[in-house]
Motif scaffolding. Structure first.
Motif, PDB file in Angstrom:
ATOM      1  N   ALA A 178      16.747   9.435   3.503  1.00  0.00           N
ATOM      2  CA  ALA A 178      16.053  10.115   4.594  1.00  0.00           C
ATOM      3  C   ALA A 178      14.582   9.722   4.625  1.00  0.00           C
ATOM      4  CB  ALA A 178      16.201  11.626   4.457  1.00  0.00           C
ATOM      5  N   LEU A 179      13.962   9.601   3.443  1.00  0.00           N
ATOM      6  CA  LEU A 179      12.570   9.169   3.377  1.00  0.00           C
ATOM      7  C   LEU A 179      12.424   7.729   3.884  1.00  0.00           C
ATOM      8  CD1 LEU A 179      11.607  10.633  -0.116  1.00  0.00           C
ATOM      9  CD2 LEU A 179      10.739  11.406   2.096  1.00  0.00           C
ATOM     10  N   VAL A 180      13.344   6.856   3.521  1.00  0.00           N
ATOM     11  CA  VAL A 180      13.279   5.465   3.988  1.00  0.00           C
ATOM     12  C   VAL A 180      13.403   5.411   5.511  1.00  0.00           C
ATOM     13  CG1 VAL A 180      14.414   3.216   3.921  1.00  0.00           C
ATOM     14  CG2 VAL A 180      14.112   4.515   1.815  1.00  0.00           C
ATOM     15  N   ARG A 181      14.292   6.207   6.072  1.00  0.00           N
ATOM     16  CA  ARG A 181      14.430   6.221   7.538  1.00  0.00           C
ATOM     17  C   ARG A 181      13.110   6.613   8.199  1.00  0.00           C
ATOM     18  NH1 ARG A 181      19.300   9.018   6.429  1.00  0.00           N
ATOM     19  NH2 ARG A 181      21.175   7.773   6.826  1.00  0.00           N
ATOM     20  N   LEU A 182      12.451   7.627   7.662  1.00  0.00           N
ATOM     21  CA  LEU A 182      11.191   8.083   8.235  1.00  0.00           C
ATOM     22  C   LEU A 182      10.127   6.992   8.142  1.00  0.00           C
ATOM     23  CD1 LEU A 182      11.178  11.694   6.758  1.00  0.00           C
ATOM     24  CD2 LEU A 182      11.281  11.129   9.200  1.00  0.00           C
ATOM     25  N   ALA A 183      10.058   6.317   7.000  1.00  0.00           N
ATOM     26  CA  ALA A 183       9.080   5.237   6.848  1.00  0.00           C
ATOM     27  C   ALA A 183       9.396   4.071   7.782  1.00  0.00           C
ATOM     28  CB  ALA A 183       9.055   4.769   5.403  1.00  0.00           C
ATOM     29  N   ALA A 184      10.667   3.765   7.946  1.00  0.00           N
ATOM     30  CA  ALA A 184      11.057   2.666   8.825  1.00  0.00           C
ATOM     31  C   ALA A 184      10.655   2.932  10.261  1.00  0.00           C
ATOM     32  CB  ALA A 184      12.560   2.419   8.722  1.00  0.00           C
TER      33      ALA A 184
ATOM     34  N   LEU B 218       0.839  -1.195   0.000  1.00  0.00           N
ATOM     35  CA  LEU B 218       0.000   0.000   0.000  1.00  0.00           C
ATOM     36  C   LEU B 218       0.870   1.239   0.000  1.00  0.00           C
ATOM     37  CD1 LEU B 218      -2.742   1.468   0.353  1.00  0.00           C
ATOM     38  CD2 LEU B 218      -2.491   1.106   2.822  1.00  0.00           C
ATOM     39  N   HIS B 219       0.602   2.147  -0.943  1.00  0.00           N
ATOM     40  CA  HIS B 219       1.332   3.414  -0.936  1.00  0.00           C
ATOM     41  C   HIS B 219       0.492   4.492  -1.605  1.00  0.00           C
ATOM     42  CE1 HIS B 219       2.697   4.322  -5.121  1.00  0.00           C
ATOM     43  NE2 HIS B 219       2.362   3.066  -5.308  1.00  0.00           N
ATOM     44  N   GLY B 220       0.859   5.736  -1.371  1.00  0.00           N
ATOM     45  CA  GLY B 220       0.215   6.871  -2.013  1.00  0.00           C
ATOM     46  C   GLY B 220       1.248   7.752  -2.673  1.00  0.00           C
ATOM     47  N   GLU B 221       0.755   8.761  -3.344  1.00  0.00           N
ATOM     48  CA  GLU B 221       1.644   9.760  -3.935  1.00  0.00           C
ATOM     49  C   GLU B 221       1.249  11.141  -3.439  1.00  0.00           C
ATOM     50  OE1 GLU B 221       1.864   9.564  -8.174  1.00  0.00           O
ATOM     51  OE2 GLU B 221       2.961   7.660  -8.180  1.00  0.00           O
ATOM     52  N   GLU B 222       2.235  12.028  -3.422  1.00  0.00           N
ATOM     53  CA  GLU B 222       2.047  13.421  -3.018  1.00  0.00           C
ATOM     54  C   GLU B 222       1.344  13.488  -1.658  1.00  0.00           C
ATOM     55  OE1 GLU B 222       3.916  15.235  -4.531  1.00  0.00           O
ATOM     56  OE2 GLU B 222       4.082  14.469  -6.574  1.00  0.00           O
ATOM     57  N   ALA B 223       0.207  14.184  -1.548  1.00  0.00           N
ATOM     58  CA  ALA B 223      -0.420  14.387  -0.239  1.00  0.00           C
ATOM     59  C   ALA B 223      -0.819  13.089   0.434  1.00  0.00           C
ATOM     60  CB  ALA B 223      -1.649  15.291  -0.397  1.00  0.00           C
ATOM     61  N   ALA B 224      -1.092  12.055  -0.348  1.00  0.00           N
ATOM     62  CA  ALA B 224      -1.513  10.774   0.220  1.00  0.00           C
ATOM     63  C   ALA B 224      -0.349   9.891   0.648  1.00  0.00           C
ATOM     64  CB  ALA B 224      -2.374  10.016  -0.794  1.00  0.00           C
ATOM     65  N   THR B 225       0.876  10.314   0.423  1.00  0.00           N
ATOM     66  CA  THR B 225       2.025   9.445   0.676  1.00  0.00           C
ATOM     67  C   THR B 225       2.107   9.002   2.129  1.00  0.00           C
ATOM     68  OG1 THR B 225       3.314  10.468  -1.103  1.00  0.00           O
ATOM     69  CG2 THR B 225       4.539   9.268   0.582  1.00  0.00           C
ATOM     70  N   TRP B 226       2.225   9.949   3.027  1.00  0.00           N
ATOM     71  CA  TRP B 226       2.465   9.582   4.424  1.00  0.00           C
ATOM     72  C   TRP B 226       1.250   8.963   5.105  1.00  0.00           C
ATOM     73  CZ3 TRP B 226       7.120   8.558   5.572  1.00  0.00           C
ATOM     74  CH2 TRP B 226       8.163   9.211   4.900  1.00  0.00           C
ATOM     75  N   PRO B 227       0.022   9.397   4.799  1.00  0.00           N
ATOM     76  CA  PRO B 227      -1.121   8.662   5.351  1.00  0.00           C
ATOM     77  C   PRO B 227      -1.126   7.187   4.947  1.00  0.00           C
ATOM     78  CG  PRO B 227      -1.839  10.806   4.582  1.00  0.00           C
ATOM     79  CD  PRO B 227      -0.410  10.653   4.140  1.00  0.00           C
ATOM     80  N   MET B 228      -0.675   6.879   3.737  1.00  0.00           N
ATOM     81  CA  MET B 228      -0.654   5.493   3.299  1.00  0.00           C
ATOM     82  C   MET B 228       0.502   4.703   3.917  1.00  0.00           C
ATOM     83  SD  MET B 228      -3.369   4.964   1.551  1.00  0.00           S
ATOM     84  CE  MET B 228      -3.975   5.949   2.961  1.00  0.00           C
ATOM     85  N   VAL B 229       1.640   5.335   4.124  1.00  0.00           N
ATOM     86  CA  VAL B 229       2.724   4.650   4.843  1.00  0.00           C
ATOM     87  C   VAL B 229       2.265   4.299   6.256  1.00  0.00           C
ATOM     88  CG1 VAL B 229       5.056   4.883   5.779  1.00  0.00           C
ATOM     89  CG2 VAL B 229       4.554   5.719   3.470  1.00  0.00           C
ATOM     90  N   GLU B 230       1.607   5.261   6.908  1.00  0.00           N
ATOM     91  CA  GLU B 230       1.115   5.013   8.268  1.00  0.00           C
ATOM     92  C   GLU B 230       0.060   3.912   8.273  1.00  0.00           C
ATOM     93  OE1 GLU B 230      -1.441   4.962  11.601  1.00  0.00           O
ATOM     94  OE2 GLU B 230      -2.109   5.697   9.633  1.00  0.00           O
ATOM     95  N   MET B 231      -0.852   3.933   7.300  1.00  0.00           N
ATOM     96  CA  MET B 231      -1.900   2.917   7.227  1.00  0.00           C
ATOM     97  C   MET B 231      -1.302   1.540   6.959  1.00  0.00           C
ATOM     98  SD  MET B 231      -5.327   2.993   4.836  1.00  0.00           S
ATOM     99  CE  MET B 231      -6.599   1.732   4.976  1.00  0.00           C
TER     100      MET B 231
ATOM    101  N   ALA C 277       3.130  -4.254   3.335  1.00  0.00           N
ATOM    102  CA  ALA C 277       4.311  -3.638   2.729  1.00  0.00           C
ATOM    103  C   ALA C 277       3.955  -2.228   2.266  1.00  0.00           C
ATOM    104  CB  ALA C 277       4.791  -4.478   1.554  1.00  0.00           C
ATOM    105  N   THR C 278       4.974  -1.394   2.082  1.00  0.00           N
ATOM    106  CA  THR C 278       4.732  -0.034   1.601  1.00  0.00           C
ATOM    107  C   THR C 278       5.867   0.406   0.687  1.00  0.00           C
ATOM    108  OG1 THR C 278       3.982   2.179   2.285  1.00  0.00           O
ATOM    109  CG2 THR C 278       5.860   1.235   3.481  1.00  0.00           C
ATOM    110  N   ARG C 279       5.753   1.625   0.206  1.00  0.00           N
ATOM    111  CA  ARG C 279       6.738   2.181  -0.722  1.00  0.00           C
ATOM    112  C   ARG C 279       6.963   3.642  -0.357  1.00  0.00           C
ATOM    113  NH1 ARG C 279       5.714   2.896  -7.291  1.00  0.00           N
ATOM    114  NH2 ARG C 279       5.278   5.088  -6.860  1.00  0.00           N
ATOM    115  N   ILE C 280       8.201   4.077  -0.503  1.00  0.00           N
ATOM    116  CA  ILE C 280       8.524   5.488  -0.247  1.00  0.00           C
ATOM    117  C   ILE C 280       9.722   5.878  -1.102  1.00  0.00           C
ATOM    118  CG2 ILE C 280      10.151   5.112   1.655  1.00  0.00           C
ATOM    119  CD1 ILE C 280       7.468   7.890   1.418  1.00  0.00           C
ATOM    120  N   GLY C 281       9.793   7.132  -1.464  1.00  0.00           N
ATOM    121  CA  GLY C 281      10.924   7.627  -2.239  1.00  0.00           C
ATOM    122  C   GLY C 281      10.542   8.891  -2.972  1.00  0.00           C
ATOM    123  N   LEU C 282      11.505   9.469  -3.646  1.00  0.00           N
ATOM    124  CA  LEU C 282      11.287  10.739  -4.321  1.00  0.00           C
ATOM    125  C   LEU C 282      10.288  10.637  -5.470  1.00  0.00           C
ATOM    126  CD1 LEU C 282      14.942  12.130  -4.310  1.00  0.00           C
ATOM    127  CD2 LEU C 282      13.004  12.929  -2.923  1.00  0.00           C
ATOM    128  N   GLU C 283      10.017   9.435  -5.974  1.00  0.00           N
ATOM    129  CA  GLU C 283       8.941   9.311  -6.955  1.00  0.00           C
ATOM    130  C   GLU C 283       7.607   9.710  -6.344  1.00  0.00           C
ATOM    131  OE1 GLU C 283       6.570   6.041  -9.723  1.00  0.00           O
ATOM    132  OE2 GLU C 283       8.518   5.509  -8.888  1.00  0.00           O
TER     133      GLU C 283
END
Length: 244
Positions: free
Chosen positions: A234-240, A192-205, A212-218
């Motif tokens: 830095a983004l991976v650390r935050l998601a971890a 599960l992942h989101g893009e732009e504004a939905a990115t971090w809500p989806m990482v948390e969910m 599993a999730t996805r994060i990165g500059l894309e």
């Protein structure tokens, strides 16, 4: 929690100065991300002009560089139809040329958006080439198309992708898609992942649901709350931390 890092997507340096483009840049960035918790790598290889490409020479160069920098880490690429100027037949024919590559230079997996024309044919081709398939499901309609396609059971994992949706609506859409996949009997791992504004809500969910999730500059160029980040690691650390 599996974290797949999405290194670049269609971003350019004007979007973020740390976007990796060349095989060497992708390899160095991937290694830094794996060192802080990424368990898989997704990327959009580029040609000499910096354009996204599916050409076998550029695919092989990027895959070989990242694989050498991150031994044992699965490496995947996008097959978005826009890379072939919106032509699904041209995309199929270009991807078919990956068969000329040594197996070691082919990606471990490739994402294929279910809602794009030619999904089933491309998924079948990739499987024949020994490349695992990650179907991208953006809607409940996509979930139904995937269930009808006959390839779902042979896919590596199902990407539930929340695209173009405001942060406050992202969780409800994700829940509807996940529920529809279950109702349709589509089995297998969900990412599960989101893009732009939905990115971090989806990482948390994803962390909360054990997915599993996805994060990165894309997906985003900033951390939670819009804080600036220097790079992909830095983004991976935050998601971890969210999944700890």
């Amino acid at each position: 929690m599996l974290i797949k890092v999405c290194l670049n997507g269609g971003r350019l340096r004007r979007d973020h100065p740390a976007v990796p483009l060349t095989p060497a840049e992708l390899a160095a960035d991937a290694a830094a991300c794996v060192a802080v918790g990424a368990g898989a790598v997704h990327m959009h290889p580029r040609d000499a002009d910096g354009n996204e490409t599916l050409a076998p020479t550029e695919i092989a160069a990027a895959v070989a560089a990242v694989r050498a920098a991150c031994p044992g880490t699965p490496v995947g690429v996008s097959t978005g139809v826009w890379i072939s100027d919106g032509d699904p037949d041209a995309r199929w024919h270009t991807v078919s040329t990956w068969g000329s590559l040594p197996a070691a230079d082919r990606p471990d997996f490739a994402s294929v958006n279910v809602g794009e024309p030619g999904f089933t044919a491309l998924a079948e081709l990739l499987l024949e080439l020994g490349v695992a398939v990650e179907p991208g499901v953006w809607s409940t309609d996509d979930a139904e198309h995937l269930a009808e396609s006959g390839v779902a059971a042979r896919c590596l994992r199902i990407l539930v992708e929340i695209i173009g949706v405001p942060a406050d609506l992202a969780p409800s859409l994700a829940e509807r898609i996940l529920t529809r996949l279950d109702d349709l009997g589509v089995e297998g791992e969900r990412l599960l992942h989101g893009e732009e504004a939905a990115t971090w809500p989806m990482v948390e969910m994803a962390a909360r649901l054990g997915l599993a999730t996805r994060i990165g500059l894309e997906d985003t160029v900033s951390g939670p709350g819009g804080v600036n980040v220097p790079n992909n690691s830095a983004l991976v650390r935050l998601a971890a931390r969210m999944g700890a």
